[in-house]
Scaffold this motif. Structure first.
Motif, short mmCIF file in Angstrom:
data_model
loop_
_atom_site.label_atom_id
_atom_site.label_comp_id
_atom_site.label_asym_id
_atom_site.label_seq_id
_atom_site.Cartn_x
_atom_site.Cartn_y
_atom_site.Cartn_z
N LEU A 84 0.83 -1.22 0.00
CA LEU A 84 0.00 0.00 0.00
C LEU A 84 0.86 1.26 0.00
O LEU A 84 0.39 2.35 -0.35
CB LEU A 84 -0.96 0.00 1.19
CG LEU A 84 -2.06 -1.06 1.15
CD1 LEU A 84 -2.88 -1.02 2.43
CD2 LEU A 84 -2.97 -0.85 -0.05
N ILE A 90 -0.62 0.24 -8.03
CA ILE A 90 -1.69 -0.75 -7.88
C ILE A 90 -2.98 -0.20 -8.46
O ILE A 90 -3.46 0.85 -8.05
CB ILE A 90 -1.93 -1.11 -6.40
CG1 ILE A 90 -0.62 -1.47 -5.72
CG2 ILE A 90 -2.92 -2.25 -6.28
CD1 ILE A 90 -0.73 -1.49 -4.21
N LYS A 91 -3.52 -0.93 -9.43
CA LYS A 91 -4.77 -0.51 -10.07
C LYS A 91 -5.88 -0.41 -9.03
O LYS A 91 -6.01 -1.28 -8.17
CB LYS A 91 -5.13 -1.55 -11.13
CG LYS A 91 -5.84 -0.97 -12.33
CD LYS A 91 -6.02 -2.03 -13.39
CE LYS A 91 -7.20 -1.69 -14.27
NZ LYS A 91 -7.41 -2.68 -15.32
N ASN A 92 -6.65 0.64 -9.11
CA ASN A 92 -7.90 0.78 -8.35
C ASN A 92 -7.74 1.14 -6.88
O ASN A 92 -8.74 1.22 -6.17
CB ASN A 92 -8.76 -0.49 -8.40
CG ASN A 92 -9.25 -0.80 -9.81
OD1 ASN A 92 -9.40 0.11 -10.60
ND2 ASN A 92 -9.52 -2.05 -10.08
N ILE A 93 -6.52 1.32 -6.39
CA ILE A 93 -6.36 1.70 -4.98
C ILE A 93 -6.24 3.22 -4.90
O ILE A 93 -5.31 3.80 -5.46
CB ILE A 93 -5.11 1.04 -4.35
CG1 ILE A 93 -5.30 -0.47 -4.23
CG2 ILE A 93 -4.79 1.65 -2.97
CD1 ILE A 93 -6.18 -0.95 -3.11
N SER A 94 -7.18 3.85 -4.22
CA SER A 94 -7.18 5.31 -4.20
C SER A 94 -7.24 5.89 -2.78
O SER A 94 -7.48 7.07 -2.63
CB SER A 94 -8.35 5.84 -5.03
OG SER A 94 -9.56 5.38 -4.48
N LYS A 130 -0.81 -8.66 -5.65
CA LYS A 130 -2.27 -8.59 -5.48
C LYS A 130 -2.76 -9.51 -4.36
O LYS A 130 -3.76 -9.21 -3.71
CB LYS A 130 -2.95 -8.89 -6.81
CG LYS A 130 -2.72 -7.75 -7.80
CD LYS A 130 -3.25 -8.02 -9.18
CE LYS A 130 -3.11 -6.77 -10.05
NZ LYS A 130 -3.55 -7.04 -11.44
N ILE A 133 -2.36 -7.53 -1.30
CA ILE A 133 -3.47 -6.56 -1.21
C ILE A 133 -4.72 -7.22 -0.61
O ILE A 133 -5.37 -6.68 0.28
CB ILE A 133 -3.80 -5.98 -2.61
CG1 ILE A 133 -2.61 -5.21 -3.17
CG2 ILE A 133 -5.05 -5.09 -2.57
CD1 ILE A 133 -2.29 -3.94 -2.45
N LYS B 130 -8.44 -9.94 -9.33
CA LYS B 130 -7.72 -9.27 -8.25
C LYS B 130 -7.83 -7.75 -8.36
O LYS B 130 -7.79 -7.06 -7.33
CB LYS B 130 -6.27 -9.76 -8.23
CG LYS B 130 -6.21 -11.22 -7.79
CD LYS B 130 -4.82 -11.79 -7.85
CE LYS B 130 -4.79 -13.20 -7.23
NZ LYS B 130 -3.46 -13.82 -7.35
N SER B 138 -10.69 -0.41 -1.89
CA SER B 138 -10.68 1.05 -1.91
C SER B 138 -12.06 1.60 -1.53
O SER B 138 -12.16 2.54 -0.73
CB SER B 138 -10.29 1.52 -3.32
OG SER B 138 -9.37 2.56 -3.26
#
Lengths: 223, 223
Positions: A84, A90-94, A130, A133, B130, B138
Motif C-alpha cells: 500500500l 496498484i490498479k484501483n487503490i485510491s 495482489k 493486497i 484481483k 478502496s
C-alpha cells in the motif's frame, strides 16, 4: 550492504526464483536498505514510497483524518511486505495510508517503478502483489468489524493482549493517547475503560505502564 | 437464455477475447442466469455463491454482525462484477459479506470452480479478479473513513444525495431503519438527525418518504 543478497530476496519474495537473472539484478539495483528508529515516519499519504520488505522490526500502518484522528489498520513485522506504500502502481487503490516505525526497523525498499516493471513482465510478481493486497483487505475488514460491531471493552482487551504478545511482556508501555490512536477513539474514553478494568482487577495502571494482572479474565472478555 | 451470448460476456469480462474457444465454452456452460426481486438474498456469509456479473438492477453488499447490526460497503449496478461472493477462490480473503437485491436484478452467476479453473489457466482472468478486489478494498476504506472520521450529519447528507442520484428522484423512500442499516447506526439516531435537518429546511419527512428541499445546502453539508 550485506543483507542485499539473493537469499534475503528469495525469503521475502516467493517469485524470486521465477525471475530471469537480469530481472533479479534489476530488482536488487532498484532496492535500498533503510533503517528507522521508533516513531520515524516511513510513508505518508500522497507519496509513492515503494514496496517495503521488513527485515526486522515493527511498522504500524494507519489511517489519519484531517483533524488528526487515527486508527491502526495492521502491523508489519519480520518478513512482511507492504504494497500500500506503493499504491501508485496498484490498479484501483485510491485511499491513503500512513506508515511509521514502532521499534527499530530495517527494511528493503524497492522502487515503485522497478516493482511495477517486474510485475508487468512476470505474472507471479503481479500475483504476489495482489495477494498481499487481498490479505490487507481482509485484515482491514477485521478492524472494521471491530469498530462497528464490538463493544469497546472487548476491543481494548483484544488490543492489550495483542500488544502484550508483540512486546512479549505483561507490561504495556503505551500511553492512553497511543492506545486511543490505535483504536480510533479518544484518550478520555481509553482512560475511563482502563480505570474500570483496573477496578475489576484485570490490570493495574501505573507510571511505568499497564500491567496485565488477570490474563484469563482479559481473554474471556476478548472472546 | 438469450443473454448468455458472447457479446454479453465480452462486455462484462475484459479478458473474454484472451480466452481459448474451449475456455469460453466452459465459462458459458458454468454460468446461470439468475433473477432477483427487491429484498431477495443473493449471497450469505459462509457460502461460496460464485462470481456475479450484473446485467441490470442494483445489489447491496454489506456486513452484518451477530447482533443484527449492518453497514453497507458498496452497491453493485449494471456491468459491475462481484468477486467477494466467491471468496473461497480468492487467496487471503477471510471475511464474510452479505449481498441482497435492492431493485429487480438480473445477473450472470459463474460457478466458483469454473472461474477458479479459468483464472489459473489465464493470467488476465486472474488479474481481472484481483483488480476488482482492489477496487472493493478502496471502496470499503472510503466507508471506513466515513465511519471513523466524519460527523453523522455529513454522512447522512452524502447518503441521501447518493440515494437520490441512484433513484433519480428527490424523494427517498427508505425507512429510517433502512438508512440506519446502510450507515451502521441506530434508527433513533437517524430519526433525530432527519428531524434536525427538516427543522433546518434541508428536507421534509412524511409518510411517503424523505423529500430533499434544499439540495444546495445538503451538498454544502456533504462537502
Amino acid at each position: 550492504m550485506s543483507v542485499k543478497n539473493e537469499a534475503v530476496f528469495a525469503e521475502l519474495y516467493p517469485f524470486w526464483n521465477a525471475l530471469t537473472p537480469s530481472q533479479q539484478l534489476e530488482m536488487m539495483e532498484g532496492t535500498t536498505l533503510r533503517s528507522f528508529e521508533p516513531g520515524d515516519h516511513v510513508h505518508n499519504a500522497g507519496q509513492c514510497t515503494g514496496v517495503l520488505g521488513i527485515l526486522f522490526g515493527r511498522l504500524r500502518v494507519y489511517l489519519l483524518s484531517d483533524t488528526g484522528k487515527e486508527v491502526t489498520l495492521f502491523r508489519l513485522m519480520d518478513g512482511d511486505t507492504c504494497m500500500l506504500s506503493a499504491s501508485c502502481i496498484i490498479k484501483n487503490i485510491s485511499f491513503d495510508i500512513y506508515v511509521s516505525a514502532e521499534t527499530k526497523t530495517e527494511l528493503l525498499l524497492i522502487s515503485s517503478a522497478v516493482y511495477d516493471k517486474i510485475a508487468n513482465e512476470n505474472p507471479k510478481a503481479e500475483s504476489f502483489m495482489k495477494d498481499i493486497i487481498s490479505m490487507r483487505f481482509s485484515e482491514a475488514m477485521w478492524i472494521v468489524e471491530q469498530l462497528l460491531f464490538m463493544k469497546l471493552d472487548r476491543r481494548v482487551s483484544i488490543f492489550l493482549l495483542e500488544q502484550s504478545a508483540l512486546d512479549e511482556s505483561d507490561i504495556i508501555t503505551l500511553t492512553h493517547e497511543q492506545i486511543a490512536n490505535h483504536l480510533g477513539t479518544a484518550r478520555e474514553v481509553i482512560s475511563r475503560m482502563l480505570k474500570y478494568m483496573s477496578k475489576e482487577g484485570l490490570l493495574s495502571v501505573s507510571r511505568k505502564g499497564i500491567t496485565i494482572l488477570d490474563r484469563k479474565a482479559l481473554m474471556a472478555l476478548a472472546n
